[in-house]
Design a protein around this motif. Sequence first.
Motif, PDB file in Angstrom:
ATOM      1  N   ASP A 145       0.860  -1.189   0.000  1.00  0.00           N
ATOM      2  CA  ASP A 145       0.000   0.000   0.000  1.00  0.00           C
ATOM      3  C   ASP A 145       0.894   1.236   0.000  1.00  0.00           C
ATOM      4  O   ASP A 145       1.588   1.511   0.981  1.00  0.00           O
ATOM      5  CB  ASP A 145      -0.906  -0.018   1.231  1.00  0.00           C
ATOM      6  CG  ASP A 145      -1.849   1.185   1.283  1.00  0.00           C
ATOM      7  OD1 ASP A 145      -1.737   2.088   0.417  1.00  0.00           O
ATOM      8  OD2 ASP A 145      -2.690   1.228   2.207  1.00  0.00           O
ATOM      9  N   LEU A 146       0.870   1.971  -1.101  1.00  0.00           N
ATOM     10  CA  LEU A 146       1.662   3.201  -1.228  1.00  0.00           C
ATOM     11  C   LEU A 146       0.759   4.423  -1.385  1.00  0.00           C
ATOM     12  O   LEU A 146       1.146   5.433  -1.973  1.00  0.00           O
ATOM     13  CB  LEU A 146       2.612   3.083  -2.424  1.00  0.00           C
ATOM     14  CG  LEU A 146       3.793   2.121  -2.177  1.00  0.00           C
ATOM     15  CD1 LEU A 146       4.357   1.603  -3.489  1.00  0.00           C
ATOM     16  CD2 LEU A 146       4.879   2.816  -1.367  1.00  0.00           C
ATOM     17  N   GLY A 147      -0.456   4.313  -0.851  1.00  0.00           N
ATOM     18  CA  GLY A 147      -1.393   5.431  -0.923  1.00  0.00           C
ATOM     19  C   GLY A 147      -2.003   5.613  -2.293  1.00  0.00           C
ATOM     20  O   GLY A 147      -2.604   6.655  -2.567  1.00  0.00           O
ATOM     21  N   GLU A 148      -1.863   4.596  -3.149  1.00  0.00           N
ATOM     22  CA  GLU A 148      -2.429   4.657  -4.497  1.00  0.00           C
ATOM     23  C   GLU A 148      -3.790   3.976  -4.518  1.00  0.00           C
ATOM     24  O   GLU A 148      -4.273   3.494  -3.500  1.00  0.00           O
ATOM     25  CB  GLU A 148      -1.449   4.001  -5.483  1.00  0.00           C
ATOM     26  CG  GLU A 148      -0.102   4.702  -5.524  1.00  0.00           C
ATOM     27  CD  GLU A 148       0.992   3.912  -6.243  1.00  0.00           C
ATOM     28  OE1 GLU A 148       1.767   4.525  -6.984  1.00  0.00           O
ATOM     29  OE2 GLU A 148       1.075   2.686  -6.036  1.00  0.00           O
ATOM     30  N   GLU A 149      -4.426   3.940  -5.700  1.00  0.00           N
ATOM     31  CA  GLU A 149      -5.767   3.359  -5.812  1.00  0.00           C
ATOM     32  C   GLU A 149      -5.788   1.903  -5.359  1.00  0.00           C
ATOM     33  O   GLU A 149      -6.746   1.440  -4.747  1.00  0.00           O
ATOM     34  CB  GLU A 149      -6.269   3.459  -7.260  1.00  0.00           C
ATOM     35  CG  GLU A 149      -6.708   4.858  -7.645  1.00  0.00           C
ATOM     36  CD  GLU A 149      -7.325   4.898  -9.035  1.00  0.00           C
ATOM     37  OE1 GLU A 149      -7.729   3.823  -9.547  1.00  0.00           O
ATOM     38  OE2 GLU A 149      -7.412   5.992  -9.604  1.00  0.00           O
ATOM     39  N   LYS A 150      -4.738   1.174  -5.690  1.00  0.00           N
ATOM     40  CA  LYS A 150      -4.650  -0.217  -5.258  1.00  0.00           C
ATOM     41  C   LYS A 150      -3.204  -0.530  -4.887  1.00  0.00           C
ATOM     42  O   LYS A 150      -2.283   0.168  -5.326  1.00  0.00           O
ATOM     43  CB  LYS A 150      -5.137  -1.157  -6.362  1.00  0.00           C
ATOM     44  CG  LYS A 150      -4.358  -1.085  -7.646  1.00  0.00           C
ATOM     45  CD  LYS A 150      -4.929  -2.057  -8.684  1.00  0.00           C
ATOM     46  CE  LYS A 150      -4.120  -2.023  -9.970  1.00  0.00           C
ATOM     47  NZ  LYS A 150      -4.630  -2.981 -10.976  1.00  0.00           N
TER      48      LYS A 150
END
Length: 201
Positions: A69-74
């Motif tokens: 999880d890098l703060g992106e959509e998925k």
Amino acid sequence: PKDGGKDKQSKKEKKEKKPDAAAAAAANGSSSKKEADELRIDMIDIRVGTIVSVKQHPNADALYLEEIDLGEEKPRQVISGLVKFVPVDKMQGRRVVVCCNLKPAKMRDIMSHGMVLCASNDDHTVVDPINPPEGVPNGKRITFDGYSNSPLDEVNPKCKILERLFPDLTTNAEGIPTYKGVPFMTSKGPVTSTLPNAHVA
């Protein structure tokens, strides 16, 4: 005789083309030198993430297949060669620091979209991911004092930018990862590691 004249003319044209090739090579050399002069840690998009899923790579015993999880959509799929160094239960849910703008690479038939940064000793017998402080949101970029340019959209592997940065990535005596002595920083303080005076890659 006419054909012979054409051959001579053709040879002459080839000779005339050689200086152009030399000039192009010289231009490429100066371009490479310019690139080396401009080599900076802020070319790399280094961000905080959390491993939300980790399992053995189906085609490689030494590789983990992670969802981060890098703060992106998925979550982003990343492959790391850490099986021999970090048990799976220590990877699951772990907070990590990830290079995010590397060109996606296929590793044993599966694509990897980043690289988890780790500290390692000289003989590479101990390897451990570096640790962002608690409270830093996923996706936040690591900063370096004095280096504030925007990162490259994508790091071209042919330029070997990351490989040329690695010699200047080390942990200090306190185990804090640094670039040329400048700490990896977040809004909650410096990134840390379990290995002092180590390499970071």
